[in-house]
Design a protein around this motif. Sequence first.
Motif, PDB file in Angstrom:
ATOM      1  N   PRO A  76       0.729  -1.399   0.017  1.00 57.76           N
ATOM      2  CA  PRO A  76       0.117   0.153  -0.106  1.00 57.76           C
ATOM      3  C   PRO A  76       0.877   1.440  -0.029  1.00 57.76           C
ATOM      4  N   CYS A  77       0.658   2.130  -1.022  1.00 55.43           N
ATOM      5  CA  CYS A  77       1.399   3.232  -0.975  1.00 55.43           C
ATOM      6  C   CYS A  77       0.624   4.590  -1.469  1.00 55.43           C
ATOM      7  N   ALA A  78       1.127   5.597  -1.337  1.00 50.86           N
ATOM      8  CA  ALA A  78       0.407   6.880  -1.783  1.00 50.86           C
ATOM      9  C   ALA A  78       1.405   8.109  -1.878  1.00 50.86           C
ATOM     10  N   VAL A  79       1.226   8.827  -2.817  1.00 48.49           N
ATOM     11  CA  VAL A  79       1.890  10.232  -3.035  1.00 48.49           C
ATOM     12  C   VAL A  79       0.999  11.167  -2.342  1.00 48.49           C
ATOM     13  N   CYS A  80       1.611  12.018  -1.569  1.00 49.81           N
ATOM     14  CA  CYS A  80       1.054  12.948  -0.612  1.00 49.81           C
ATOM     15  C   CYS A  80       1.823  14.402  -0.786  1.00 49.81           C
ATOM     16  N   GLY A  81       0.893  15.444  -0.733  1.00 50.83           N
ATOM     17  CA  GLY A  81       1.664  16.732  -0.450  1.00 50.83           C
ATOM     18  C   GLY A  81       2.155  16.784   1.076  1.00 50.83           C
ATOM     19  N   THR A  82       2.798  17.824   1.054  1.00 54.32           N
ATOM     20  CA  THR A  82       3.619  17.962   2.412  1.00 54.32           C
ATOM     21  C   THR A  82       2.651  18.257   3.572  1.00 54.32           C
ATOM     22  N   PRO A 135      -4.069   0.572  -5.945  1.00 58.36           N
ATOM     23  CA  PRO A 135      -4.819  -0.242  -5.335  1.00 58.36           C
ATOM     24  C   PRO A 135      -4.876  -0.899  -4.144  1.00 58.36           C
ATOM     25  N   ALA A 136      -3.398  -1.346  -3.587  1.00 59.23           N
ATOM     26  CA  ALA A 136      -3.497  -1.968  -2.401  1.00 59.23           C
ATOM     27  C   ALA A 136      -3.662  -1.150  -1.156  1.00 59.23           C
ATOM     28  N   MET A 137      -3.341   0.335  -1.513  1.00 63.81           N
ATOM     29  CA  MET A 137      -3.679   1.213  -0.297  1.00 63.81           C
ATOM     30  C   MET A 137      -5.202   1.588  -0.401  1.00 63.81           C
ATOM     31  N   MET A 139       7.537  19.686  -3.382  1.00 69.93           N
ATOM     32  CA  MET A 139       8.102  18.660  -2.568  1.00 69.93           C
ATOM     33  C   MET A 139       6.824  17.665  -2.232  1.00 69.93           C
ATOM     34  N   TRP A 140       7.147  16.326  -2.500  1.00 69.21           N
ATOM     35  CA  TRP A 140       5.901  15.303  -2.167  1.00 69.21           C
ATOM     36  C   TRP A 140       6.594  14.525  -1.027  1.00 69.21           C
ATOM     37  N   LEU A 141       5.551  13.755  -0.745  1.00 66.70           N
ATOM     38  CA  LEU A 141       5.713  12.674   0.170  1.00 66.70           C
ATOM     39  C   LEU A 141       5.302  11.296  -0.364  1.00 66.70           C
ATOM     40  N   LEU A 142       6.514  10.258  -0.252  1.00 67.43           N
ATOM     41  CA  LEU A 142       5.991   8.885  -0.719  1.00 67.43           C
ATOM     42  C   LEU A 142       5.565   8.127   0.396  1.00 67.43           C
ATOM     43  N   VAL A 143       4.378   7.881   0.596  1.00 66.70           N
ATOM     44  CA  VAL A 143       4.131   7.396   1.862  1.00 66.70           C
ATOM     45  C   VAL A 143       3.893   5.613   1.635  1.00 66.70           C
ATOM     46  N   LEU A 144       4.338   4.859   2.519  1.00 65.14           N
ATOM     47  CA  LEU A 144       4.225   3.352   2.299  1.00 65.14           C
ATOM     48  C   LEU A 144       3.550   3.047   3.578  1.00 65.14           C
ATOM     49  N   LEU A 145       2.831   1.872   3.560  1.00 62.77           N
ATOM     50  CA  LEU A 145       1.973   1.293   4.664  1.00 62.77           C
ATOM     51  C   LEU A 145       2.640  -0.217   4.914  1.00 62.77           C
ATOM     52  N   ARG A 146       3.161  -0.426   5.941  1.00 59.30           N
ATOM     53  CA  ARG A 146       3.256  -1.865   6.296  1.00 59.30           C
ATOM     54  C   ARG A 146       2.324  -2.180   7.458  1.00 59.30           C
ATOM     55  N   VAL A 147       1.623  -3.396   7.035  1.00 62.78           N
ATOM     56  CA  VAL A 147       0.641  -3.801   8.038  1.00 62.78           C
ATOM     57  C   VAL A 147       1.275  -4.948   8.675  1.00 62.78           C
ATOM     58  N   LEU A 148       1.243  -4.652  10.142  1.00 62.81           N
ATOM     59  CA  LEU A 148       1.803  -5.475  11.120  1.00 62.81           C
ATOM     60  C   LEU A 148       0.718  -6.508  11.704  1.00 62.81           C
ATOM     61  N   GLY A 149      -0.360  -6.107  11.905  1.00 60.41           N
ATOM     62  CA  GLY A 149      -1.413  -7.117  12.499  1.00 60.41           C
ATOM     63  C   GLY A 149      -2.524  -6.379  12.763  1.00 60.41           C
ATOM     64  N   GLU A 150      -3.653  -7.262  13.485  1.00 59.79           N
ATOM     65  CA  GLU A 150      -4.805  -6.807  13.773  1.00 59.79           C
ATOM     66  C   GLU A 150      -4.736  -7.088  15.228  1.00 59.79           C
ATOM     67  N   GLU A 151      -5.719  -6.084  15.974  1.00 59.64           N
ATOM     68  CA  GLU A 151      -6.098  -6.030  17.327  1.00 59.64           C
ATOM     69  C   GLU A 151      -7.221  -6.605  17.633  1.00 59.64           C
ATOM     70  N   PRO A 152      -6.905  -7.497  18.779  1.00 62.23           N
ATOM     71  CA  PRO A 152      -8.408  -8.182  19.175  1.00 62.23           C
ATOM     72  C   PRO A 152      -9.295  -7.109  19.849  1.00 62.23           C
ATOM     73  N   ARG A 153     -10.730  -7.363  19.682  1.00 63.56           N
ATOM     74  CA  ARG A 153     -11.643  -6.427  20.415  1.00 63.56           C
ATOM     75  C   ARG A 153     -11.859  -6.739  21.789  1.00 63.56           C
ATOM     76  N   PRO A 154     -12.007  -6.016  22.579  1.00 64.30           N
ATOM     77  CA  PRO A 154     -12.486  -6.051  23.858  1.00 64.30           C
ATOM     78  C   PRO A 154     -13.676  -6.942  24.233  1.00 64.30           C
ATOM     79  N   ARG A 155     -13.883  -7.758  25.253  1.00 62.15           N
ATOM     80  CA  ARG A 155     -15.158  -8.156  25.692  1.00 62.15           C
ATOM     81  C   ARG A 155     -15.725  -7.300  26.769  1.00 62.15           C
ATOM     82  N   GLY A 156     -16.831  -7.725  27.117  1.00 59.02           N
ATOM     83  CA  GLY A 156     -17.504  -6.710  28.173  1.00 59.02           C
ATOM     84  C   GLY A 156     -16.821  -6.591  29.442  1.00 59.02           C
ATOM     85  N   GLY A 157     -15.889  -7.613  29.783  1.00 55.54           N
ATOM     86  CA  GLY A 157     -15.297  -7.492  31.000  1.00 55.54           C
ATOM     87  C   GLY A 157     -14.084  -6.811  31.084  1.00 55.54           C
ATOM     88  N   GLY A 158     -13.612  -6.490  29.833  1.00 52.52           N
ATOM     89  CA  GLY A 158     -12.479  -5.927  29.643  1.00 52.52           C
ATOM     90  C   GLY A 158     -11.455  -6.745  28.982  1.00 52.52           C
TER      91      GLY A 158
END
Length: 227
Positions: free
Chosen positions: A36-42, A51-53, A126-145
Motif C-alpha cells: 500500500p502506497c500513496a503520493v501526498c502533499g507536504t 489499489p493496495a492502499m 516537494m511530495w511525500l511518498l507514503v508506504l504502509l506496512r501492515v503489522l497485525g490486527e488488534e483483538p476487540r475487547p469483551r464486556g469484562g475488559g
Amino acid sequence: MNDDEVPEEAMRILGGEDWVVWRNRSLLLFDRVPVPCAVCGTDGEILMANPAMAGEWGVTPGQLAGRNVLELFHPSTADQVYRIVEAVRLGRRSRYPVEVRWQSPDGVRRYGELTADTVSDTDSPMWLLVLLRVLGEEPRPRGGGAVDPVPGEAERAAPIEVRILALAAGGHTTAQMARQTGLTADGVNYHLTRLSRRWGVGNRAELVARAYVLGVLAPDVWPPEPI
C-alpha cells in the motif's frame, strides 16, 4: 503530476514524447506495487494512491484523492508527526517512520507503520511518498475488559470486495469487472487475491462458492447480488 510540474532538466533529457511514455509506465508500475502506497502533499493530502492502499479502505484509488493520510491512519504519538513536519519545513530529505492504527471497513482494527519519504528533484514542489506496512490486527475487547478475537471477522468482505464477488459470480471477466468498479485490472486482481488468501481458496470458482457459503452473496438471485 502534470507536465508543468516535470523538472525542466528531465523534459530536456527525455523529450516530450519520451516523457509521456516514461510517465505512463511509472503509473502502471505504481498501480502494480503490492505494498500500500500513496503520493501526498507536504500537508498529508493524498494526491494519488495505488489499489493496495485503496484496498485497506474498500474503495477505489480515486476515492482516496483529497483525503488526508493522517486522518485515515492515526499516529500513536503526535511527536512523530511534528518531526516530519519540521523536517519538511527545513528541506531535509530522509525517511520517517510513524506508528499508526486504523479501522478498516470490515470493522477490523489494524496497526502498522507508515513510512514517509520526501521526494522531489527540486526545492519546490516537494511530495511525500507514503508506504504502509501492515503489522497485525488488534483483538476487540469483551464486556469484562478482556480481549478476544471477534468470531467470523476473517469471513467479512469490504463493500468493494462484495461488488467484485457479485460480478465474478455473474461470469464477468477481469476487464469487465474493472470497468464496472472503476478499478484497474490489477486492482480487481488484488482484491480477488486478498480474498482468496483470507478464505483459504485456490481459484475464482472456489472463491465464489465460498462467498455463497458465508452468506456474502444472496442465494436464488440472478444476477448475483450481495445480501
